[in-house]
Design a protein around this motif. Structure first.
Motif, PDB file in Angstrom:
ATOM      1  N   THR A 112      48.969  40.141  42.979  1.00 30.00           N
ATOM      2  CA  THR A 112      47.664  39.631  43.422  1.00 30.00           C
ATOM      3  C   THR A 112      46.565  39.992  42.427  1.00 30.00           C
ATOM      4  N   VAL A 113      46.624  41.187  41.861  1.00 31.49           N
ATOM      5  CA  VAL A 113      45.519  41.705  41.046  1.00 31.49           C
ATOM      6  C   VAL A 113      45.211  40.839  39.827  1.00 31.49           C
ATOM      7  N   PRO A 114      46.183  40.511  38.957  1.00 29.09           N
ATOM      8  CA  PRO A 114      45.836  39.700  37.784  1.00 29.09           C
ATOM      9  C   PRO A 114      45.299  38.312  38.132  1.00 29.09           C
ATOM     10  N   VAL A 115      45.718  37.763  39.264  1.00 21.09           N
ATOM     11  CA  VAL A 115      45.166  36.469  39.691  1.00 21.09           C
ATOM     12  C   VAL A 115      43.670  36.597  39.938  1.00 21.09           C
ATOM     13  N   HIS A 116      43.266  37.646  40.631  1.00 18.74           N
ATOM     14  CA  HIS A 116      41.843  37.846  40.921  1.00 18.74           C
ATOM     15  C   HIS A 116      41.071  38.261  39.669  1.00 18.74           C
ATOM     16  N   ILE A 117      41.700  39.001  38.794  1.00 21.72           N
ATOM     17  CA  ILE A 117      41.060  39.341  37.520  1.00 21.72           C
ATOM     18  C   ILE A 117      40.737  38.071  36.745  1.00 21.72           C
ATOM     19  N   ASN A 118      41.684  37.141  36.690  1.00 20.02           N
ATOM     20  CA  ASN A 118      41.453  35.876  35.984  1.00 20.02           C
ATOM     21  C   ASN A 118      40.330  35.070  36.627  1.00 20.02           C
ATOM     22  N   ARG A 119      40.258  35.077  37.957  1.00 17.97           N
ATOM     23  CA  ARG A 119      39.173  34.369  38.648  1.00 17.97           C
ATOM     24  C   ARG A 119      37.823  34.996  38.327  1.00 17.97           C
ATOM     25  N   LEU A 120      37.792  36.319  38.250  1.00 18.96           N
ATOM     26  CA  LEU A 120      36.540  37.003  37.894  1.00 18.96           C
ATOM     27  C   LEU A 120      36.092  36.617  36.492  1.00 18.96           C
ATOM     28  N   ARG A 121      37.022  36.566  35.569  1.00 16.12           N
ATOM     29  CA  ARG A 121      36.673  36.195  34.202  1.00 16.12           C
ATOM     30  C   ARG A 121      36.100  34.784  34.145  1.00 16.12           C
ATOM     31  N   GLU A 122      36.672  33.881  34.932  1.00 16.29           N
ATOM     32  CA  GLU A 122      36.159  32.515  34.973  1.00 16.29           C
ATOM     33  C   GLU A 122      34.722  32.494  35.480  1.00 16.29           C
ATOM     34  N   ALA A 123      34.395  33.419  36.359  1.00 16.18           N
ATOM     35  CA  ALA A 123      33.067  33.435  36.976  1.00 16.18           C
ATOM     36  C   ALA A 123      32.004  34.120  36.126  1.00 16.18           C
ATOM     37  N   VAL A 124      32.379  35.198  35.418  1.00 11.20           N
ATOM     38  CA  VAL A 124      31.342  36.020  34.787  1.00 11.20           C
ATOM     39  C   VAL A 124      31.374  36.064  33.267  1.00 11.20           C
ATOM     40  N   GLU A 125      32.487  35.680  32.656  1.00 12.54           N
ATOM     41  CA  GLU A 125      32.582  35.759  31.202  1.00 12.54           C
ATOM     42  C   GLU A 125      32.095  34.459  30.542  1.00 12.54           C
ATOM     43  N   GLU A 126      31.408  34.577  29.430  1.00  7.13           N
ATOM     44  CA  GLU A 126      30.996  33.389  28.675  1.00  7.13           C
ATOM     45  C   GLU A 126      32.216  32.648  28.148  1.00  7.13           C
ATOM     46  N   GLY A 140      46.319  48.872  32.287  1.00  2.61           N
ATOM     47  CA  GLY A 140      45.614  48.254  33.419  1.00  2.61           C
ATOM     48  C   GLY A 140      44.389  47.481  32.992  1.00  2.61           C
ATOM     49  N   TYR A 141      43.292  47.648  33.735  1.00  5.36           N
ATOM     50  CA  TYR A 141      42.069  46.891  33.500  1.00  5.36           C
ATOM     51  C   TYR A 141      40.841  47.818  33.563  1.00  5.36           C
ATOM     52  N   PRO A 174      36.099  33.018  29.042  1.00  6.30           N
ATOM     53  CA  PRO A 174      37.131  33.727  29.807  1.00  6.30           C
ATOM     54  C   PRO A 174      38.398  34.027  29.014  1.00  6.30           C
ATOM     55  N   SER A 175      38.696  33.210  28.000  1.00  5.68           N
ATOM     56  CA  SER A 175      39.890  33.466  27.200  1.00  5.68           C
ATOM     57  C   SER A 175      39.687  34.598  26.204  1.00  5.68           C
ATOM     58  N   ASN A 176      38.438  34.985  26.002  1.00  7.02           N
ATOM     59  CA  ASN A 176      38.116  36.092  25.103  1.00  7.02           C
ATOM     60  C   ASN A 176      37.076  36.981  25.781  1.00  7.02           C
ATOM     61  N   PRO A 177      37.458  37.651  26.878  1.00  3.63           N
ATOM     62  CA  PRO A 177      36.488  38.398  27.687  1.00  3.63           C
ATOM     63  C   PRO A 177      35.864  39.578  26.946  1.00  3.63           C
ATOM     64  N   LYS A 178      34.598  39.822  27.259  1.00  2.00           N
ATOM     65  CA  LYS A 178      33.883  40.950  26.668  1.00  2.00           C
ATOM     66  C   LYS A 178      33.702  42.100  27.658  1.00  2.00           C
ATOM     67  N   HIS A 179      33.797  41.801  28.939  1.00  4.08           N
ATOM     68  CA  HIS A 179      33.545  42.826  29.958  1.00  4.08           C
ATOM     69  C   HIS A 179      34.794  43.213  30.740  1.00  4.08           C
ATOM     70  N   ILE A 180      35.509  42.242  31.288  1.00  5.63           N
ATOM     71  CA  ILE A 180      36.670  42.535  32.112  1.00  5.63           C
ATOM     72  C   ILE A 180      37.903  42.501  31.218  1.00  5.63           C
ATOM     73  N   LEU A 181      38.297  43.671  30.770  1.00  6.62           N
ATOM     74  CA  LEU A 181      39.313  43.781  29.728  1.00  6.62           C
ATOM     75  C   LEU A 181      40.670  44.204  30.280  1.00  6.62           C
ATOM     76  N   THR A 182      41.711  43.682  29.659  1.00  7.61           N
ATOM     77  CA  THR A 182      43.071  44.136  29.922  1.00  7.61           C
ATOM     78  C   THR A 182      43.449  45.188  28.889  1.00  7.61           C
TER      79      THR A 182
END
Length: 229
Positions: free
Chosen positions: A195-209, A224-225, A211-219
């Motif tokens: 469940t966790v990586p699915v929600h992480i990806n959704r967060l990146r879609e919402a907050v990252e300029e 982990g994250y 999402p494929s190269n996130p600056k804040h929500i990092l793996t």
């Protein structure tokens, strides 16, 4: 007052088992057998949790959860007879909080429902006492459940909001998938940490300029994250 649960399930036998065990568990339960009718009933705002089958007449569970997440913020558990991870990922991606596979133990179902409701209430109460958080162009207001990204308001389902808040409060701290699952979903052996990586990806879609190269929500590979300020 009893917590109210809506079951949307077209199999009478399964719906009866779910209803009976949940009522014995102390919940007030209503059953809808049609997807369209289930969506209408869910939108009344009278329920604390929705137990939603995927395969339904009128409208399937994926369509329902996607429409509900634009309107309401309560736990949604999806019920699936399929073993495919794609179905589970789709449901979580559309905003479901958890899923349970058929056939399931009625006792496990009641435990999962109880856990989802308890975790929702706990985090809701914590959120009402927390102050606004602003980091890196992202502003989160727990008391009003609002988030602004670079000045623009975004709408996040409950679990994404809780996950983002937790990561921002603990900025620069790395958390494993298992740790995040336990802290946000409030379960350990009862759930599935995919469940966790699915929600992480959704967060990146919402907050990252980007999402494929996130600056804040990092793996942090193999660990982990974390949220980077």
């Amino acid at each position: 007052m009893k917590k109210k649960i809506l079951i949307v399930e077209d199999d009478d036998d399964i719906a009866s088992i779910e209803r009976d065990y949940l009522e014995v568990g102390g919940y007030e339960v209503k059953v809808e057998e049609n997807g369209t009718a289930g969506l209408t009933e869910a939108l009344t705002g009278e329920y604390d949790l929705i137990l939603l089958d995927i395969m339904l007449p009128g409208m399937d569970g994926f369509q329902i959860v996607r429409k509900l997440r634009d309107k309401i913020d309560i736990p949604i558990m999806m019920v699936t007879a399929r073993r495919s991870d794609i179905d589970k990922i789709r449901g979580l991606g559309f905003g479901a909080d958890d899923y349970i596979e058929k056939p399931f133990s009625p006792g496990v179902l009641v435990a999962r429902v109880k856990s989802q409701l308890a975790q929702y209430e706990r985090l809701k109460g914590i959120g009402e006492r927390r102050k606004k958080i602003s980091i890196g162009g992202i502003t989160l207001e727990p008391d009003t459940h609002r988030i602004f990204v670079r000045g623009m308001e975004k709408v996040l389902p409950n679990k994404e909001f809780q996950l983002l808040e937790f990561l921002m409060v603990h900025a620069d701290v790395v958390f494993s998938r298992e740790s995040l699952y336990t802290r946000i979903w409030g379960m350990d052996s009862l759930g599935n940490t995919s469940t966790v990586p699915v929600h992480i990806n959704r967060l990146r879609e919402a907050v990252e300029e980007d999402p494929s190269n996130p600056k804040h929500i990092l793996t942090i590979w193999g660990v982990g994250y974390k949220f980077k300020p």
